[in-house]
Design a protein around this motif. Structure first.
Motif, PDB file in Angstrom:
ATOM      1  N   ILE A 171       7.620  42.656  71.842  1.00  0.00           N
ATOM      2  CA  ILE A 171       7.566  42.963  70.207  1.00  0.00           C
ATOM      3  C   ILE A 171       8.217  44.228  70.280  1.00  0.00           C
ATOM      4  CG2 ILE A 171       6.175  42.987  68.233  1.00  0.00           C
ATOM      5  CD1 ILE A 171       6.058  40.226  69.436  1.00  0.00           C
ATOM      6  N   GLU A 172       9.387  44.327  69.574  1.00  0.00           N
ATOM      7  CA  GLU A 172      10.258  45.722  69.415  1.00  0.00           C
ATOM      8  C   GLU A 172      10.370  45.952  68.147  1.00  0.00           C
ATOM      9  OE1 GLU A 172      13.907  44.863  71.616  1.00  0.00           O
ATOM     10  OE2 GLU A 172      12.767  44.367  73.389  1.00  0.00           O
ATOM     11  N   ASN A 173       9.697  47.300  67.520  1.00  0.00           N
ATOM     12  CA  ASN A 173       9.747  47.783  66.184  1.00  0.00           C
ATOM     13  C   ASN A 173       9.266  46.551  65.192  1.00  0.00           C
ATOM     14  OD1 ASN A 173      11.352  50.101  67.014  1.00  0.00           O
ATOM     15  ND2 ASN A 173      13.179  49.005  67.150  1.00  0.00           N
ATOM     16  N   GLY A 174       8.313  45.991  65.752  1.00  0.00           N
ATOM     17  CA  GLY A 174       7.611  45.131  64.814  1.00  0.00           C
ATOM     18  C   GLY A 174       8.213  43.699  64.793  1.00  0.00           C
ATOM     19  N   LYS A 175       9.245  43.317  65.549  1.00  0.00           N
ATOM     20  CA  LYS A 175       9.838  41.960  65.511  1.00  0.00           C
ATOM     21  C   LYS A 175      10.049  41.520  66.943  1.00  0.00           C
ATOM     22  CE  LYS A 175      13.077  43.073  61.485  1.00  0.00           C
ATOM     23  NZ  LYS A 175      14.605  43.005  61.303  1.00  0.00           N
ATOM     24  N   PRO A 176       9.714  39.982  66.937  1.00  0.00           N
ATOM     25  CA  PRO A 176       9.836  39.401  68.159  1.00  0.00           C
ATOM     26  C   PRO A 176      11.374  39.442  68.941  1.00  0.00           C
ATOM     27  CG  PRO A 176       9.585  37.818  66.483  1.00  0.00           C
ATOM     28  CD  PRO A 176       9.654  39.103  65.753  1.00  0.00           C
ATOM     29  N   ASN A 177      11.159  39.510  70.148  1.00  0.00           N
ATOM     30  CA  ASN A 177      12.627  39.211  70.862  1.00  0.00           C
ATOM     31  C   ASN A 177      12.239  38.288  72.257  1.00  0.00           C
ATOM     32  OD1 ASN A 177      15.494  39.970  70.993  1.00  0.00           O
ATOM     33  ND2 ASN A 177      14.667  40.680  73.309  1.00  0.00           N
ATOM     34  N   LEU A 178      13.241  37.368  72.512  1.00  0.00           N
ATOM     35  CA  LEU A 178      12.828  36.469  73.867  1.00  0.00           C
ATOM     36  C   LEU A 178      14.153  36.841  74.842  1.00  0.00           C
ATOM     37  CD1 LEU A 178      11.527  34.382  75.644  1.00  0.00           C
ATOM     38  CD2 LEU A 178      12.707  32.850  73.892  1.00  0.00           C
ATOM     39  N   THR A 179      13.974  37.193  75.910  1.00  0.00           N
ATOM     40  CA  THR A 179      14.902  37.565  77.045  1.00  0.00           C
ATOM     41  C   THR A 179      14.588  36.464  77.985  1.00  0.00           C
ATOM     42  OG1 THR A 179      15.297  39.603  76.297  1.00  0.00           O
ATOM     43  CG2 THR A 179      16.239  39.020  78.215  1.00  0.00           C
ATOM     44  N   CYS A 180      15.640  35.907  78.477  1.00  0.00           N
ATOM     45  CA  CYS A 180      15.432  34.880  79.505  1.00  0.00           C
ATOM     46  C   CYS A 180      16.552  35.002  80.464  1.00  0.00           C
ATOM     47  CB  CYS A 180      15.379  33.475  79.165  1.00  0.00           C
ATOM     48  SG  CYS A 180      14.283  32.769  78.067  1.00  0.00           S
ATOM     49  N   SER A 181      16.457  35.181  81.897  1.00  0.00           N
ATOM     50  CA  SER A 181      17.124  35.314  82.971  1.00  0.00           C
ATOM     51  C   SER A 181      17.359  33.681  83.798  1.00  0.00           C
ATOM     52  CB  SER A 181      17.040  36.415  84.055  1.00  0.00           C
ATOM     53  OG  SER A 181      17.618  36.094  85.259  1.00  0.00           O
ATOM     54  N   LEU A 182      18.408  33.254  83.521  1.00  0.00           N
ATOM     55  CA  LEU A 182      18.375  31.850  84.083  1.00  0.00           C
ATOM     56  C   LEU A 182      19.646  31.740  85.121  1.00  0.00           C
ATOM     57  CD1 LEU A 182      19.131  30.650  80.347  1.00  0.00           C
ATOM     58  CD2 LEU A 182      17.238  30.002  81.466  1.00  0.00           C
ATOM     59  N   GLU A 183      18.893  31.216  86.127  1.00  0.00           N
ATOM     60  CA  GLU A 183      19.641  30.861  87.618  1.00  0.00           C
ATOM     61  C   GLU A 183      19.530  29.485  88.053  1.00  0.00           C
ATOM     62  OE1 GLU A 183      20.040  33.704  91.593  1.00  0.00           O
ATOM     63  OE2 GLU A 183      18.131  33.844  90.451  1.00  0.00           O
ATOM     64  N   THR A 199      19.407  35.754  75.373  1.00  0.00           N
ATOM     65  CA  THR A 199      18.385  36.634  74.365  1.00  0.00           C
ATOM     66  C   THR A 199      18.326  35.793  72.995  1.00  0.00           C
ATOM     67  OG1 THR A 199      19.239  38.694  75.282  1.00  0.00           O
ATOM     68  CG2 THR A 199      18.293  38.750  73.039  1.00  0.00           C
ATOM     69  N   VAL A 200      17.089  35.643  72.462  1.00  0.00           N
ATOM     70  CA  VAL A 200      16.815  35.232  71.138  1.00  0.00           C
ATOM     71  C   VAL A 200      16.309  35.982  70.388  1.00  0.00           C
ATOM     72  CG1 VAL A 200      15.887  33.107  70.160  1.00  0.00           C
ATOM     73  CG2 VAL A 200      16.637  32.942  72.643  1.00  0.00           C
ATOM     74  N   SER A 201      16.826  36.547  69.328  1.00  0.00           N
ATOM     75  CA  SER A 201      16.347  37.643  68.321  1.00  0.00           C
ATOM     76  C   SER A 201      15.533  36.992  67.268  1.00  0.00           C
ATOM     77  CB  SER A 201      17.712  38.004  67.560  1.00  0.00           C
ATOM     78  OG  SER A 201      18.226  37.119  66.911  1.00  0.00           O
ATOM     79  N   ALA A 202      14.756  37.898  66.399  1.00  0.00           N
ATOM     80  CA  ALA A 202      13.823  37.507  65.568  1.00  0.00           C
ATOM     81  C   ALA A 202      14.001  36.095  64.523  1.00  0.00           C
ATOM     82  CB  ALA A 202      13.402  38.656  64.652  1.00  0.00           C
ATOM     83  N   ASP A 203      15.129  36.419  64.168  1.00  0.00           N
ATOM     84  CA  ASP A 203      15.743  35.260  62.937  1.00  0.00           C
ATOM     85  C   ASP A 203      15.836  34.068  63.736  1.00  0.00           C
ATOM     86  OD1 ASP A 203      15.976  36.881  60.743  1.00  0.00           O
ATOM     87  OD2 ASP A 203      17.904  37.415  61.085  1.00  0.00           O
ATOM     88  N   ASP A 204      16.251  34.098  64.999  1.00  0.00           N
ATOM     89  CA  ASP A 204      16.620  32.657  65.758  1.00  0.00           C
ATOM     90  C   ASP A 204      15.125  32.159  66.248  1.00  0.00           C
ATOM     91  OD1 ASP A 204      19.136  32.583  65.146  1.00  0.00           O
ATOM     92  OD2 ASP A 204      19.696  33.846  67.057  1.00  0.00           O
ATOM     93  N   ILE A 205      14.454  33.238  66.386  1.00  0.00           N
ATOM     94  CA  ILE A 205      12.889  32.713  66.872  1.00  0.00           C
ATOM     95  C   ILE A 205      12.275  32.044  65.835  1.00  0.00           C
ATOM     96  CG2 ILE A 205      10.705  33.723  67.605  1.00  0.00           C
ATOM     97  CD1 ILE A 205      12.202  35.721  69.458  1.00  0.00           C
ATOM     98  N   TYR A 206      12.371  32.682  64.620  1.00  0.00           N
ATOM     99  CA  TYR A 206      11.706  32.157  63.381  1.00  0.00           C
ATOM    100  C   TYR A 206      12.392  30.608  63.184  1.00  0.00           C
ATOM    101  CZ  TYR A 206      10.199  31.440  58.747  1.00  0.00           C
ATOM    102  OH  TYR A 206       9.727  30.817  57.453  1.00  0.00           O
ATOM    103  N   GLY A 207      13.705  30.519  63.128  1.00  0.00           N
ATOM    104  CA  GLY A 207      14.025  29.250  63.054  1.00  0.00           C
ATOM    105  C   GLY A 207      13.634  28.143  64.400  1.00  0.00           C
ATOM    106  N   ALA A 208      13.578  28.471  65.488  1.00  0.00           N
ATOM    107  CA  ALA A 208      13.211  27.524  66.368  1.00  0.00           C
ATOM    108  C   ALA A 208      11.663  27.403  66.512  1.00  0.00           C
ATOM    109  CB  ALA A 208      13.660  28.233  67.774  1.00  0.00           C
TER     110      ALA A 208
END
Length: 786
Positions: free
Chosen positions: A300-312, A328-337
């Motif tokens: 949670i960054e500045n009141g907004k969610p953020n998803l970071t994945c390292s894929l190998e 990286t999946v930002s707040a708007d895309d997290i909302y949609g998903a």
């Protein structure tokens, strides 16, 4: 005021403590909450196993046996690895009997006194007042108050692991008698509490009729000692060395986070009759030899969610270089998903779920081989299965049942059954998710420890984890496969299944329509029936063409294109017929001619819209898609938009067209151009709906302009746009950030392939929208070759 029967306590214990490991879990946590300095020890003291005791009881009560023979047989069956002190105590009780009845009584006494489980800690201990006010109060809020204070202050860690006040019921699960011996540093004597749970079996007794009072016990042997010993006797289970070792291997090993450095793990020591039983730790060599890995965090960054994945991708079972990708999946895309158009949970839950970290290691069991430090292939496979599952840990302690063999909380096995190609299942993973009581205060256990309570935050949490595993990781692996391995065949079973379901809905609606419709509406029902026949014929032809396309080099694009568009028409057909049913059902209760005319006219318009959709689909058939022809691009755009007029009206979308007035013609495969436009329109409608659900002031708008030399379509909307980091990913097969029920990830991939088949290009314009900081405009270029 309610009155409570004594047996209610037993009912609570059986409902809330569902297994032995849960019982131990609660008692162990109590030790750590008390601030134990040396960890928690669990000692199984078993002189005679419970099954032997029951066998002797049955035999001696039904057969005529000499009492001395009975004594000899019992004493010959005791565990000689038990402590000399308990063996002597057991033998003395049995040997003192001088008749058959006395031997049976002695057997009960010895079994009840000499077999025990002792859970001990060196924590702060309890006073007599503590025992009276806290331990004997089921559901006590003493720790709950402290936890709430910590949460209110924004503390980084919780003062207690447990706060429900039901841990003492765990002792009931393990045995029918409980003795608590405890002391604080300042106490000179032990404080003792004894409970006989059998007293609560009295059906007529009320809870206040059973008197239990703590008392002072013997002097402490060490004046500075503090701690607690929970002594459980009259054991319920048939405990043996083998069973204790099995429980240590399968359950105790996963009670605390096995990913932690063993030196940092909580000390839990297990003993069987004085012998130490080792609790296995995870061999990290297993993790270092995974075939694919996903790690990351939800923050949670500045009141907004953020998803970071390292894929190998390390070894997917075919030749490929080691691939690493950070997503990286930002707040708007997290909302949609996660939320999407379903609006199943409030947007605030994306933040109140709190931050968490995750890591999961995937193994292709066919490719497992010898690993130094573990052993040969068989040993490696056994070890991977032992630790398999993605488990949840709160403050380094297990949250049940996530990751158990019977638990499929990420729906991996169910999804695997319906997929071709890569099909991830839970047994292929070794992983963990880390949460905390303070950072994830809305992710709370059910009282019976059988999972998290269903809250908006729990729904968000599970959906995010599914997005990580089922989509981010799986699509990454598919992309590596597509890049380095030839795909032989692709099936679209999920779309076919949904089409069948939609056809069934349509037929049910038609049957009801025929019963409800009045005579003036019969001609429209015939039109609807004809549309059903047309659709059925279209679907049959599509299936035939899919089989034909399997033999061609462009099989995936062709099959998916037809399949997705048949599904679109099926949705429209089902929706139109069901709406007609609702209208005629309402008409049945009203007899106003003008209103009747209005209803029927609405039905007629919906049928016209459906007819246009079916007609525009025809050029998209495989035979049509492969035929180059000369046609007006601006007219095609107009026809496509006109076919969607009813849909745009329903979604309150305003369409702005900027097309040339003079004639324009191109030579291309008409059906493929239609497919590209249809996909762009479908995506825009979805994401405009998403943004409209978040902003009541939004006036949804789609702009389509056509430029010449070369013919170029600019397609944009004022939705939430596409994150810059996803500008190339959106064209990859399987990539999608729509809600789960809408997530296909093939549309733009097919559209891009179709553009390239026509010697054109489909891409995202690099112009960043200043309001959203995202990309909003697609560009479709088609050469003017006639």
């Amino acid at each position: 005021m309610f009155k409570v029967c004594a047996r209610t306590v037993l009912e609570l214990g059986s409902e809330l403590i569902s297994s032995d490991i849960i019982a131990f879990y609660e008692l162990i946590k109590n030790g750590f909450d008390a601030g134990t300095k040396t960890g928690v020890e669990i000692r199984f003291n078993v002189v005679l196993r419970n099954n032997s005791y029951l066998a002797f009881k049955s035999k001696f009560e039904s057969e005529a046996v000499n009492y001395s023979d009975m004594q000899s047989e019992i004493l010959a069956s005791i565990n000689r690895d038990a402590s000399p002190k308990t063996i002597t105590a057991f033998e003395d009780i049995i040997s003192a009997a001088s008749s058959v009845s006395e031997v049976l009584e002695a057997l009960d006494e010895a079994q009840g006194k000499c077999n025990s489980i002792i859970i001990s800690d060196t924590g702060s201990g309890m006073s007599i007042a503590d025992l009276q006010k806290n331990f004997l109060v089921i559901g006590t809020a003493s720790r709950k108050h402290e936890v709430e204070k910590a949460l209110a202050k924004g503390a980084k860690s919780t003062p207690f692991l447990g706060e429900k006040g039901i841990g003492r019921l765990s002792a009931m699960r393990l045995g029918n008698k409980l003795r608590v011996e405890t002391a604080r540093v300042e106490d000179t004597k032990f404080n003792v509490l004894e409970i006989d749970w059998d007293l609560f079996e009295n059906l007529d007794a009320m809870i206040d009729e059973i008197v239990i009072n703590p008392k002072s016990g013997a002097l402490k042997t060490q004046p500075s000692w503090s701690g607690t010993r929970i002594i459980i006797t009259k054991l319920e289970e048939d405990w043996t060395r083998r069973k204790v070792e099995k429980t240590a291997d399968e359950d105790f090993s996963k009670l605390t986070d096995p990913f932690l450095d063993p030196k940092k793990q909580k000390r839990i020591a297990l003993f069987w009759n004085e012998d130490r039983v080792m609790i296995p730790t995870m061999n990290k060599d297993l993790l270092e030899n995974a075939h694919a890995i996903v790690k990351g965090e939800y923050s949670i960054e500045n009141g907004k969610p953020n998803l970071t994945c390292s894929l190998e991708a390390i070894n997917l079972g075919f030749d490929h270089p080691k691939k690493l990708q950070v997503s990286t999946v930002s707040a708007d895309d997290i909302y949609g998903a996660v939320i999407g158009k379903e609006l199943l949970v409030p947007e605030s839950a994306l933040v109140t779920v709190g931050p968490f970290r995750f890591e999961a290691y995937w193994y292709n069991r066919k490719n497992l081989s010898r690993i130094d430090g573990i052993g040969e292939q068989r040993a490696v496979r056994d070890l991977q299965i032992k630790w398999s599952g993605i488990r949840l840990f709160r403050d380094a302690f297990r949250v049940f049942p996530y990751g158990d063999d019977e638990d499929d909380w990420l729906d991996l096995d169910r999804k695997a059954l319906g997929r071709s190609g890569y099909a991830l299942n839970k047994a292929q993973f070794v992983g963990r998710v880390e949460i905390s009581r303070t950072a994830n205060k809305n992710l709370l256990d059910q009282t019976n420890r059988e999972g998290l309570r269903e809250t908006p935050e729990q729904i968000v949490f599970v959906r995010i984890m599914k997005l990580i595993i089922q989509d981010q990781l799986l699509n990454f692996m598919r992309q590596v496969e597509q890049d380095f391995k030839k795909v032989k065949k692709t099936e679209f079973s999920e779309s076919k299944s949904e089409i069948k379901n939609l056809e069934a809905r349509t037929n049910i609606a038609l049957k009801k329509l025929k019963k409800l419709a009045i005579s003036e509406g019969q001609d429209l029902i015939e039109e609807l029936q004809q549309a059903v026949f047309e659709f059925s014929d279209l679907a049959a032809r599509a299936q035939t063409r899919i089989l034909e396309a399997e033999q061609e080099s462009r099989q995936m694009v062709e099959m998916a294109g037809v399949g997705l568009m048949v599904e679109v028409v099926a949705h429209e057909l089902a929706r139109a017929s069901e709406n007609a049913l609702k209208m005629l059902d309402g008409l049945k209760r009203k007899s106003i001619p003008d209103e009747l005319r209005g209803y029927l006219e609405t039905l007629r318009e919906e049928m016209k819209s459906l007819g246009k959709r079916i007609r525009i689909l025809d050029p998209m058939s495989i035979s049509g898609r492969q035929r180059f022809e000369v046609f007006s691009l601006s007219e095609l755009i107009k026809d496509t938009i006109q076919a969607h007029e009813a849909q745009f009206k329903r979604h309150n979308i305003h369409v702005v067209l900027d097309l040339p007035t003079k004639a324009d013609s191109i030579k291309a495969v008409k059906g493929m151009v239609v497919q590209i436009l249809e996909n762009l329109i479908s995506n825009s409608i979805y994401w405009l709906d998403i943004k409209a659900s978040k902003s009541s002031k939004l006036i949804p708008e789609i702009k389509i302009s056509l430029q010449e030399n070369p013919s170029t379509i600019l397609f944009e909307d004022n939705g939430q746009g596409i994150a810059i980091e996803n500008q190339s990913k959106v064209f990859e097969a399987w990539f999608s950030l729509k809600e789960p029920s809408k997530r296909r990830g093939l549309g733009l991939f097919i559209a891009k392939e179709s553009a390239e088949y026509n010697k054109g290009k489909l891409y995202l314009d690099q112009t960043v929208n200043p309001d959203t900081g995202r990309l909003h405009r697609f560009v479709l270029e088609i050469p003017n070759s006639k």
